[in-house]
Design a protein around this motif. Structure first.
Motif, short mmCIF file in Angstrom:
data_model
loop_
_atom_site.label_atom_id
_atom_site.label_comp_id
_atom_site.label_asym_id
_atom_site.label_seq_id
_atom_site.Cartn_x
_atom_site.Cartn_y
_atom_site.Cartn_z
N GLU A 65 0.91 -1.39 0.09
CA GLU A 65 -0.21 0.05 0.17
C GLU A 65 0.77 1.21 -0.01
O GLU A 65 0.83 2.04 -0.94
N GLU A 66 1.89 1.18 0.84
CA GLU A 66 2.54 2.56 1.11
C GLU A 66 3.42 2.84 -0.28
O GLU A 66 3.67 3.97 -0.68
N VAL B 74 -6.11 -11.34 6.29
CA VAL B 74 -6.83 -11.15 5.51
C VAL B 74 -6.55 -9.45 4.72
O VAL B 74 -6.79 -8.54 5.46
N PRO B 75 -5.52 -9.92 3.91
CA PRO B 75 -4.66 -8.49 3.57
C PRO B 75 -5.56 -7.45 3.15
O PRO B 75 -5.14 -6.27 3.46
N ARG B 76 -6.48 -7.70 2.51
CA ARG B 76 -7.21 -6.26 1.87
C ARG B 76 -7.97 -5.56 3.02
O ARG B 76 -8.56 -4.53 2.66
N GLU B 77 -7.99 -6.01 4.30
CA GLU B 77 -8.66 -5.53 5.50
C GLU B 77 -7.54 -4.84 6.17
O GLU B 77 -7.81 -3.95 6.94
N ASP C 63 -4.66 -1.11 1.88
CA ASP C 63 -5.37 -0.65 0.54
C ASP C 63 -4.60 -1.20 -0.40
O ASP C 63 -3.67 -0.72 -0.76
N LEU C 64 -4.98 -2.40 -1.22
CA LEU C 64 -4.34 -3.12 -2.18
C LEU C 64 -4.96 -2.68 -3.64
O LEU C 64 -4.89 -3.47 -4.54
N SER C 65 -5.72 -1.67 -3.57
CA SER C 65 -6.65 -1.26 -5.19
C SER C 65 -5.59 -1.06 -6.38
O SER C 65 -6.14 -1.26 -7.20
N ALA C 66 -4.35 -0.83 -5.87
CA ALA C 66 -3.44 -0.83 -7.15
C ALA C 66 -2.81 -2.27 -7.63
O ALA C 66 -2.38 -2.12 -8.74
N TYR D 167 -7.63 -15.01 -3.80
CA TYR D 167 -8.72 -14.46 -4.24
C TYR D 167 -9.97 -14.04 -3.53
O TYR D 167 -10.70 -12.99 -3.58
N GLU D 168 -9.95 -14.92 -2.26
CA GLU D 168 -10.88 -14.53 -1.06
C GLU D 168 -10.39 -13.46 -0.33
O GLU D 168 -11.15 -12.48 0.33
N THR D 169 -9.07 -13.17 -0.16
CA THR D 169 -8.71 -12.26 1.00
C THR D 169 -7.83 -11.20 0.27
O THR D 169 -7.47 -10.17 1.03
N VAL D 170 -7.06 -11.49 -1.03
CA VAL D 170 -6.10 -10.30 -1.42
C VAL D 170 -7.21 -9.51 -2.39
O VAL D 170 -7.02 -8.15 -2.10
N GLY D 171 -7.91 -10.07 -3.49
CA GLY D 171 -8.57 -9.22 -4.39
C GLY D 171 -8.90 -10.27 -5.35
O GLY D 171 -8.43 -11.22 -5.44
N THR D 172 -10.13 -9.91 -6.13
CA THR D 172 -10.99 -10.65 -6.90
C THR D 172 -10.47 -10.39 -8.26
O THR D 172 -10.42 -11.08 -9.25
#
Length: 662
Positions: free
Chosen positions: A351-352, A374-377, A380-383, A403-408
């Protein structure tokens, strides 16, 4: 229920670099391909045309342009681009698509504050350090040895060394003195650059004594340079230069020595767990072409990307990461403990730093899963749009967890290759979907096949992983192996003219791949080969089990032999009959009765190399009577004391039968 976890977007050909390459092939070569499989088949059949297209498409900077791509395709010793001259560092520092003030190196560390280098700053540092090395007498063919972590100075040294036509070799500072000298006494460096120490999490690690011992063991070294990394205010050791001395201001212009395509760029080493590490020599041109292909066409990296891979300077993934700017990507460096202050640290780093491609190891992903992270919690891994996994097979549950915890929406790319080729020869590609537990495809230009025991290529069956056509990034050779005998013995003895890699692989009808462990660590019960990877997936899926290792001790009379399982349990747990029964039941149900071990033992730790690979073969040797010091080089292990438990067990067992030699 489908096992497809990600599907390429409908406009993938417009958005991806491989789509751009396909349009280029149509326009400049008159070639069109119906799908990835057709493109792959062309790439491994018409080797000259494919690799020349990589050269031309990426506009490789050459001092002498090539007239032919492949002089001879016989393996070993295939000769690529025999008349061309170029320089790897010049092509990396071109940094296509980047302006002078763009950040191209972002370095985070647990030892000092973050450091960012712009494109102009990186070029300037390389210019100064190259001039400094030249002042020390370094020229074409000389070796520069670097005992330093994944920090900007190490990266600058790689590029500066390469720019002179000199040869780079790095060891991570967690390597012990013996491990380092076993490597560097073979190549006889003239310059040694070393840090004073580093911080691992919150623990300072002073390496000054090790550096002194390494220096004393290398009579070829004429100059030592000290990087004051742990203690920036500390004195420079007597007789050594400081980093400031090496990188002093100078008017000397940046120059790049033209070298032949196969001129040595750097020396990498096999793990050295069962003997002297093999010094694997890689060339300027082969590494450049392979990494341009892999980073751009498979990982889809370009000027908009921030590319991170968790690695040390003792693992070939550092060298892979180092080529990122050659395709315009910014590289993110990290030095420290990935589990400090907790397993979420690397996700917060993503994120940083705005990381768009996050590379790591399968054991790290599985450890995060085991910890319930749960990394996405927590970040912010939107990038993030790509995630790479290597170092060990990633089982289906690891894919699902991502796919369940990082990003779909991100593409998970599990890949496998090795130090021997400094790349992945099976991996992902933007054009194909991701299936749980499956490496998506064979990489372009990598003619990977599975071979049965009689040498026949097989599809849908377990076989030896072989490469049946040359790749430019196959080693130039081994150091001090003038007649090539050690090189041939390492890869070409089993199937003459064909590279045998040492892994078990299954390639399915759609080209997907599953690697099930090292072929020399295979469990062979009653004639049925069992891969270690699927075994670990089941055992370590149990909440009670933190880590595990399995070996098969053959019966020289042709019987089933013994299958021994060793488990590391969660804190406070002790192996009892109920847990043994539960483990056996899980293996029988999930895999087969053949997978049920004859004995299960609790150990405090599984022995691993410094790059986190499990040591099944040395353990097998110890259990069949080989003394510990002969079975494994302790300096190459992350936890050498872990071997003691196996030696103790060996003494209490019946007289062993040594394993057959391979």
């Amino acid at each position: 229920m489908t096992d497809v976890l990600w599907t390429p977007p409908t406009d993938v050909l417009q958005r991806s670099r491989i789509g751009t390459y396909l349009r280029w092939l149509a326009e400049h070569r008159g070639l069109e391909f119906a799908d990835y499989d057709a493109l792959w088949r062309w790439s491994v059949t018409d080797l000259d045309a494919f690799w020349r297209s990589i050269w031309d498409h990426f506009e490789v900077v050459a001092h002498t342009p090539p007239t032919a791509a492949l002089a001879t395709r016989d393996m070993p010793r295939a000769r690529w681009f025999p008349d061309a001259t170029l320089n790897y560092a010049e092509n990396v520092l071109r940094m296509p698509g980047r302006a002078d003030d763009d950040p191209v190196v972002i370095a985070h560390s647990q030892t000092r504050a973050p450091v960012t280098l712009t494109a102009a700053e990186l070029r300037e540092q390389v210019r100064r350090v190259a001039a400094g090395l030249r002042r020390l007498g370094v020229g074409t063919g000389d070796r520069v040895a670097v005992y330093a972590p994944n920090i900007p100075e190490t990266y600058v040294l790689l590029l500066a060394t390469a720019s002179l036509g000199a040869i780079f070799s790095s060891c991570a500072p967690e390597f012990g003195t013996r491990s380092v000298t076993d490597r560097w006494q073979q190549i006889e460096p003239t310059v040694l650059v070393a840090v004073d120490g580093y911080r691992y999490g919150d623990k300072p690690v002073d390496r000054r004594a090790e550096v002194a011992a390494i220096r004393a063991a290398l009579p070829s070294v004429r100059h030592t340079v000290s990087i004051a990394y742990l203690d920036p205010s500390g004195p420079t050791p007597a007789g050594a230069l400081s980093w400031a001395d090496l990188a002093a201001p100078t008017d000397e212009p940046a120059t790049f020595t033209p070298v032949p395509f196969d001129h040595p760029l750097y020396v990498l080493y096999s793990s050295g767990t069962t003997g002297l590490p093999k010094p694997i020599v890689h060339g300027h041109g082969g590494i450049l072409l392979e990494h341009l292909k892999m980073l751009a066409l498979h990982h889809d990296l370009g000027p908009a990307d921030r590319f991170f891979w968790f690695t040390t300077t003792g693992w070939m993934m550092w060298n892979f990461l180092a080529s990122g700017p050659a395709v315009g990507a910014t590289i993110v460096l990290f030095d420290g403990n990935p589990g400090h202050p907790d397993l979420g640290g690397l996700w917060r780093l993503a994120e940083e730093t705005g990381t768009t491609y996050f590379g790591t190891s399968a054991p790290y992903l599985l450890a995060c899963r085991k910890a319930g992270l749960v990394p996405r919690e927590i970040a912010d891994l939107s990038a993030l749009r790509g995630l790479g996994s290597t170092g060990a097979p990633l089982p289906a549950e690891g894919f699902t967890w991502v796919y369940e915890t990082v990003g779909t929406d991100l593409q998970l790319q599990s890949l496998s290759g090795g130090t021997d080729v400094c790349t992945g020869f099976v991996g992902g590609v933007p054009l194909l979907p991701v299936h749980a537990g499956e490496i998506t495809c064979r990489a372009l230009g990598a003619r990977v096949e599975a071979r049965s025991a009689d040498g026949t290529p097989v599809i849908g069956e377990l076989g030896e992983l072989v490469i049946t056509a040359p790749m430019p990034s196959m080693p130039v050779g081994f150091w001090n192996d003038a007649d090539g005998s050690r090189y041939r013995e390492a890869y070409f003895d089993v199937y003459p003219g064909v590279w045998r890699h040492g892994d078990w692989i299954t390639i399915n009808a759609r080209g997907g791949c599953v690697i099930t462990g090292r072929s020399d660590a295979t469990l062979n019960r009653g004639g049925v080969r069992l891969g270690t990877a699927e075994f670990y997936s089941v055992v370590e899926g149990l909440d009670e089990v933190v880590d595990s290792l399995v070996v098969h001790l053959e019966d020289d009379q042709g019987g089933a032999g013994e299958l021994l399982l060793f488990v590391v349990l969660a804190d406070g747990l002790t192996l009892d009959d109920d847990l043994r029964a539960a483990i056996s039941r899980e293996l029988r149900t999930a895999l087969s009765p053949r997978h049920v071990p004859d004995e299960i033992h609790q150990v405090r730790a599984v022995p691993r190399t410094l790059s986190a690979k499990k040591l099944e073969v040395p353990v097998k040797k110890i259990l069949t009577g080989t003394p510990v010091d002969q079975a494994a080089a302790k300096g190459a292990l992350a936890n050498p004391d872990s071997l003691t438990a196996f030696a103790t067990l060996a003494q209490s067992r019946p007289t062993p039968t040594p394993p057959p030699s391979r």
